[in-house]
Design a protein around this motif. Structure first.
Motif, PDB file in Angstrom:
ATOM      1  N   SER A 183       0.828  -1.209   0.000  1.00 52.55           N
ATOM      2  CA  SER A 183       0.000   0.000   0.000  1.00 52.55           C
ATOM      3  C   SER A 183       0.863   1.261   0.000  1.00 52.55           C
ATOM      4  N   PHE A 233       2.189   1.593  -3.474  1.00 60.94           N
ATOM      5  CA  PHE A 233       1.138   2.035  -4.381  1.00 60.94           C
ATOM      6  C   PHE A 233       0.910   3.541  -4.260  1.00 60.94           C
ATOM      7  N   ARG A 234       0.789   4.011  -3.038  1.00 63.24           N
ATOM      8  CA  ARG A 234       0.567   5.455  -2.829  1.00 63.24           C
ATOM      9  C   ARG A 234       1.749   6.265  -3.356  1.00 63.24           C
ATOM     10  N   TYR A 258       4.157   5.371  -5.734  1.00 62.90           N
ATOM     11  CA  TYR A 258       4.609   5.217  -7.114  1.00 62.90           C
ATOM     12  C   TYR A 258       3.514   5.032  -8.160  1.00 62.90           C
ATOM     13  N   ASN A 259       2.272   4.884  -7.754  1.00 69.86           N
ATOM     14  CA  ASN A 259       1.211   4.645  -8.737  1.00 69.86           C
ATOM     15  C   ASN A 259       1.132   5.773  -9.765  1.00 69.86           C
ATOM     16  N   THR A 277       1.675   5.302 -13.785  1.00 68.41           N
ATOM     17  CA  THR A 277       0.609   5.686 -14.718  1.00 68.41           C
ATOM     18  C   THR A 277       1.104   6.741 -15.708  1.00 68.41           C
ATOM     19  N   ALA A 322      -4.136   2.985 -16.471  1.00 69.22           N
ATOM     20  CA  ALA A 322      -4.592   2.652 -15.117  1.00 69.22           C
ATOM     21  C   ALA A 322      -4.693   1.141 -14.941  1.00 69.22           C
ATOM     22  N   ALA A 356      -1.161  -0.232 -14.711  1.00 71.94           N
ATOM     23  CA  ALA A 356      -0.572   0.135 -13.421  1.00 71.94           C
ATOM     24  C   ALA A 356      -1.098  -0.797 -12.329  1.00 71.94           C
ATOM     25  N   GLN A 357      -2.397  -1.055 -12.346  1.00 75.62           N
ATOM     26  CA  GLN A 357      -2.973  -1.963 -11.359  1.00 75.62           C
ATOM     27  C   GLN A 357      -2.385  -3.364 -11.521  1.00 75.62           C
ATOM     28  N   THR A 365       0.473  -4.085 -12.687  1.00 76.57           N
ATOM     29  CA  THR A 365       1.853  -4.024 -12.214  1.00 76.57           C
ATOM     30  C   THR A 365       1.929  -4.309 -10.720  1.00 76.57           C
ATOM     31  N   PHE A 366       1.087  -3.651  -9.957  1.00 81.28           N
ATOM     32  CA  PHE A 366       1.118  -3.848  -8.514  1.00 81.28           C
ATOM     33  C   PHE A 366       0.621  -5.238  -8.123  1.00 81.28           C
ATOM     34  N   ARG A 407      11.008   1.992  -7.483  1.00 77.34           N
ATOM     35  CA  ARG A 407      10.392   2.771  -8.552  1.00 77.34           C
ATOM     36  C   ARG A 407      10.842   2.235  -9.914  1.00 77.34           C
TER      37      ARG A 407
END
Length: 169
Positions: free
Chosen positions: A6, A9-10, A12-13, A17, A31, A34-35, A37-38, A56
């Protein structure tokens, strides 16, 4: 890196993107990737406690690879999102009646040319071309040297080509 997804995500999201948008993807596709990816990073973290020095950079590399995969998939699909007009305008890939007739005539000519060959030459050619065997393997089976076997196969090719040319005239 994998300990708190989390936080990653906060942090590097937005970077992931933006990088995907710079690669030419739509905001929705960026998007989604990116999702993904995580999710991939999460799955990797569950399998092992991998340590990544540059999270990163790692995330950007995973996202880039996923975008390349997406591009490849879309490259194989000529139709996107209900473009029925383009689909209807696509020519039928099946050969025409004339092409099928011509191909049948050529096959008949090849079969006739094969029948005209001496038994050993025909057999060597068929083993090589149809049986996908090497010249050395054919030579051993026929009791011939490799060079003599190659000459037989070459002669068969020349005879078939000559017969096809004669039928075209």
């Amino acid at each position: 890196m994998m300990r708190d997804l989390s936080i990653l995500f906060r942090r590097y999201n937005a970077d992931v993107t933006k990088a995907l948008r710079r690669r030419g993807l739509s905001s929705e596709a960026a998007a989604d990737i990116a999702q993904e990816t995580f999710l991939r990073v999460l799955a990797l973290g569950m399998r092992s406690e991998a340590v990544v020095d540059n999270p990163r950079g790692y995330l950007l590399r995973v996202a880039r690879n996923l975008s390349i995969d997406l591009g490849r998939r879309e490259g194989h699909s000529p139709f996107v999102g209900g473009e029925i007009e383009r689909f209807e305008a696509t020519p039928d890939p099946a050969p025409s009646q004339e092409t099928r007739l011509s191909d049948r005539q050529k096959l008949a000519a090849v079969a006739a040319a094969l029948d005209e060959l001496p038994e050993r030459t025909r057999r060597a050619f068929e083993m090589h071309r149809l049986g996908e065997r090497t010249i050395a393997e054919i030579g051993v089976e026929l009791g011939l040297s490799t060079s003599r076997t190659a000459v037989l196969i070459k002669d068969a090719y020349h005879h078939i080509r000559g017969r096809l040319r004669a039928d075209e005239d």
